[in-house]
Design an enzyme around this catalytic site. Structure first.
Site, short mmCIF file in Angstrom:
data_model
loop_
_atom_site.label_atom_id
_atom_site.label_comp_id
_atom_site.label_asym_id
_atom_site.label_seq_id
_atom_site.Cartn_x
_atom_site.Cartn_y
_atom_site.Cartn_z
N GLU A 235 -48.59 20.75 41.34
CA GLU A 235 -47.18 20.64 40.94
C GLU A 235 -46.90 21.27 39.58
O GLU A 235 -45.88 21.94 39.40
CB GLU A 235 -46.73 19.18 40.97
CG GLU A 235 -46.49 18.62 42.35
CD GLU A 235 -47.76 18.24 43.09
OE1 GLU A 235 -47.70 17.99 44.31
OE2 GLU A 235 -48.83 18.21 42.43
N HIS B 89 -46.22 5.66 45.40
CA HIS B 89 -45.35 6.55 46.15
C HIS B 89 -43.99 5.92 46.45
O HIS B 89 -43.32 6.30 47.40
CB HIS B 89 -46.01 6.96 47.47
CG HIS B 89 -47.25 7.76 47.29
ND1 HIS B 89 -48.47 7.18 47.09
CD2 HIS B 89 -47.46 9.10 47.27
CE1 HIS B 89 -49.40 8.12 46.95
NE2 HIS B 89 -48.80 9.30 47.05
#
Length: 352
Positions: free
Chosen positions: A82, A151
């Site tokens: 990322e 998450h």
């Protein structure tokens, strides 16, 4: 969904014109796909990059069919890095392109937060307005189901805290379509917070929203339901919860006005204030944690503005519980707002 499958199987690219002609509702997933498709076609500077967005059609199939239509140069698969691909996207925006940077989940954006904040958000200011960064960071945000603490975070308050960013949080298909098109066309970095649990939910689309020129202005909320007794303010998935709670409360004679924020930053405080001046009561609803959250900011804005003098009771916040998300389903369900929690808070606020 059968019509959708047949159209895609025949062409390899989803034909939205045919789908709308059939009179079908459009899912949030397909509205996002449609918005990107039209903006890729409209402006050759627009491209999409992220993990599995191309050959796999996206982890949640939001980019389905786009790689086949636009090819490797416009729809780009990236490594699981990322920080790296977010930096590439920001650099390309500085060089004149208009990237859409997809995070498979915004939890993974924490790996790239230096690029989002220091590279994208601050550059226009630090360059005295000479260097714009027209980029969209998009992907699912907030709690999903059964994916536990790492998450299941809502990043609305995280990114809305930072000057230089615009932060958008759509609820339904029309929001998703109109706001994503506006975000892609915007010359500022936009954080576009979707919700995984909403991707497959179908909504009827207005005739106006089917136009290729349809955009929803960033920074403008929408009153989804008119009411006179209490104002409910929410964003993303919990707008639906508020509408469901309002329907239940209406049977008991309590009329709720429901506001869909659509944009977290800049926040449409005028719409909230106008509603509070009418209803004299306010309840905020969000999936994020309570401390320094979106609801807390709304409370502060109301306290500091003219609507404060119209309140007949303290503002009530309905939020996620102030803990990391548990894995067990029963604990998970009790860690995020439920319709019954909104109903309880409304009655508490109204003292009924």
């Amino acid at each position: 969904m059968l019509f959708e499958f047949l159209i895609y199987r025949r062409t390899g690219v989803f034909d939205y014109t045919t789908f709308r002609t059939l009179g079908c509702a459009v899912t949030v997933r397909d509205a996002l796909n449609q918005a990107m498709d039209e903006e890729l076609e409209r402006d050759e500077r627009v491209f999409l990059m992220g993990e599995e967005v191309a050959q796999y059609d996206g982890a949640y199939k939001v980019s389905r069919g786009l790689w086949k239509k636009y090819g490797d140069k416009r729809i780009i698969d990236t490594p699981i890095s990322e920080m790296g691909f977010a930096g590439i996207a920001v650099g390309s925006a500085m060089a004149g392109l208009r990237p859409i940077c997809e995070f498979m989940t915004f939890n993974f954006s924490m790996q790239a937060i230096d690029q989002v904040i220091n590279s994208a958000a601050k550059t226009y200011y630090m360059s005295a307005g000479l260097q714009s960064v027209p980029i969209v960071f998009r992907g699912p945000n907030g709690a999903s189901a059964g994916v536990a603490a790492q998450h299941s975070q809502c990043f609305a308050a995280w990114y809305a805290h930072c000057p230089g960013l615009k932060v958008v949080s759509p609820w339904n298909s029309e929001d998703a379509r109109g706001l994503l098109k506006a975000a892609i066309r915007d010359d500022n970095p936009v954080v576009f917070l979707e919700n995984e649990l909403m991707y497959g939910v179908p909504f009827e689309m207005s005739e106006e929203s089917n136009s290729k020129d349809f955009v929803i202005p960033i920074g403008k909320a929408k009153i989804e339901r008119q009411g006179t007794h209490v104002t409910l303010v929410s964003h993303s998935r919990y707008v639906g919860h508020c509408l469901d709670a309002a329907a239940v409360l209406a049977k008991e004679g309590i009329e709720c006005e429901v506001i869909n924020l659509r944009t977290i930053r800049p926040m449409d405080v005028d719409t909230i204030e106008g509603s509070v001046m009418k209803t004299n009561h306010l309840v905020t609803v969000e999936g994020g944690w309570p401390q320094f959250g979106v609801g807390a900011e709304i409370c502060a804005k109301i306290m500091e503005g003219p609507a404060f003098n119209y309140l007949d009771a303290p503002v009530t916040r309905v939020t996620g519980v102030d803990i990391p998300m548990p894995y067990a389903k029963i604990l998970e369900d009790n860690s995020v707002p439920q319709i019954k929690d909104i109903i309880f808070s409304v009655k508490k606020t109204l003292n009924v």
